[in-house]
Write a protein that holds these residues in place. Structure first.
Motif, PDB file in Angstrom:
ATOM      1  N   UNK A  11       0.828  -1.210   0.000  1.00 39.43           N
ATOM      2  CA  UNK A  11       0.000   0.000   0.000  1.00 39.43           C
ATOM      3  C   UNK A  11       0.861   1.258   0.000  1.00 39.43           C
ATOM      4  N   UNK A  12       1.889   1.295   0.825  1.00 35.31           N
ATOM      5  CA  UNK A  12       2.762   2.466   0.882  1.00 35.31           C
ATOM      6  C   UNK A  12       3.522   2.676  -0.427  1.00 35.31           C
ATOM      7  N   UNK A  13       3.955   1.576  -1.055  1.00 34.51           N
ATOM      8  CA  UNK A  13       4.626   1.709  -2.357  1.00 34.51           C
ATOM      9  C   UNK A  13       3.668   2.232  -3.417  1.00 34.51           C
ATOM     10  N   UNK A  14       2.425   1.747  -3.397  1.00 34.45           N
ATOM     11  CA  UNK A  14       1.430   2.229  -4.361  1.00 34.45           C
ATOM     12  C   UNK A  14       1.122   3.706  -4.132  1.00 34.45           C
ATOM     13  N   UNK A  15       1.030   4.105  -2.882  1.00 31.08           N
ATOM     14  CA  UNK A  15       0.785   5.515  -2.569  1.00 31.08           C
ATOM     15  C   UNK A  15       1.958   6.384  -3.021  1.00 31.08           C
ATOM     16  N   UNK A  16       3.181   5.924  -2.760  1.00 32.12           N
ATOM     17  CA  UNK A  16       4.377   6.658  -3.189  1.00 32.12           C
ATOM     18  C   UNK A  16       4.451   6.741  -4.705  1.00 32.12           C
ATOM     19  N   UNK A  17       4.097   5.655  -5.360  1.00 29.25           N
ATOM     20  CA  UNK A  17       4.188   5.612  -6.826  1.00 29.25           C
ATOM     21  C   UNK A  17       3.195   6.561  -7.485  1.00 29.25           C
ATOM     22  N   UNK A  18       2.019   6.722  -6.898  1.00 27.90           N
ATOM     23  CA  UNK A  18       1.019   7.589  -7.516  1.00 27.90           C
ATOM     24  C   UNK A  18       1.189   9.049  -7.148  1.00 27.90           C
ATOM     25  N   UNK A  19       1.838   9.341  -6.025  1.00 27.85           N
ATOM     26  CA  UNK A  19       2.002  10.742  -5.642  1.00 27.85           C
ATOM     27  C   UNK A  19       3.275  11.362  -6.199  1.00 27.85           C
ATOM     28  N   UNK A  20       4.209  10.558  -6.662  1.00 25.93           N
ATOM     29  CA  UNK A  20       5.429  11.069  -7.264  1.00 25.93           C
ATOM     30  C   UNK A  20       5.572  10.473  -8.659  1.00 25.93           C
ATOM     31  N   UNK A  21       6.600  10.825  -9.340  1.00 28.45           N
ATOM     32  CA  UNK A  21       6.876  10.254 -10.658  1.00 28.45           C
ATOM     33  C   UNK A  21       7.835   9.076 -10.520  1.00 28.45           C
ATOM     34  N   UNK A  22       7.555   8.225  -9.570  1.00 27.95           N
ATOM     35  CA  UNK A  22       8.424   7.077  -9.313  1.00 27.95           C
ATOM     36  C   UNK A  22       8.170   5.982 -10.340  1.00 27.95           C
TER      37      UNK A  22
END
Length: 140
Positions: A11-22
Motif C-alpha cells: 500500500x505504501x509503495x502504491x501511494x508513493x508511486x502515484x504521488x510522485x513520478x516514481x
C-alpha cells in the motif's frame, strides 16, 4: 501479522508511486514476492495494489490489477520449470513484467520509454537480489 505487514508495504509503495513520478516499484516488489514466496499472498497483494494504483492515479479500475495478476500467475507457472532464484530468471522476470506493465498503462503504446526504465530497474534489482533473498524468508 507478517502478511498484513507485507500488504502495508504494498500500500505504501502504491501511494508513493502515484504521488510522485516514481517508477513502478509496486510491481517490482510484487514480482520479487511472487518469485520468493510459495503462497497465495502475491496474488492478493497484486490485486489490492492494482486497485489502489488505478484508483489513486485515476485510470480505469482493474487494468493494473489484471496486469499484475497475469504477471504473477505467469511467474508462478514458470518458477517451477526454471531455477527461480537464478539471477537471470529474476532479471528477465522483472524486465519483461515492467515492459508489459508500462506498455499497458501507456495505452498499449510500445516505445523506448518502456524499455529504458525496465532495463535500469532490472539491473538495480539484480544488484540487490542477494540482499532481498536473504531478508525475505524472515517475513514469509
Amino acid at each position: 501479522m507478517k502478511s498484513s505487514l507485507l500488504l502495508m508495504v504494498v500500500f505504501l509503495l502504491a501511494l508513493f508511486e502515484t504521488t510522485t513520478q516514481a517508477p513502478p516499484l509496486t510491481l517490482v516488489f510484487i514480482v520479487i514476492m511472487a518469485i520468493v514466496s510459495l503462497g497465495q499472498l502475491p496474488l492478493v497483494a497484486g490485486f489490492v495494489a492494482g486497485i489502489i494504483l488505478d484508483f489513486l492515479s485515476v485510470r480505469t479500475i482493474g487494468i493494473s490489477s489484471l496486469t499484475f495478476l497475469i504477471i504473477i500467475m505467469t511467474i508462478m507457472l514458470y518458477k517451477r520449470k526454471f531455477q527461480s532464484h537464478n539471477i537471470l530468471f529474476v532479471f528477465f522476470a522483472v524486465m519483461l513484467s515492467l515492459i508489459l506493465f508500462l506498455t499497458v498503462t501507456n495505452n498499449l503504446s510500445f516505445d523506448i520509454s518502456s524499455i529504458t526504465p525496465a532495463l535500469v530497474i532490472s539491473i538495480i534489482v539484480v544488484l540487490f537480489w542477494s540482499i532481498a533473498y536473504e531478508v525475505w524468508p524472515k517475513f514469509s
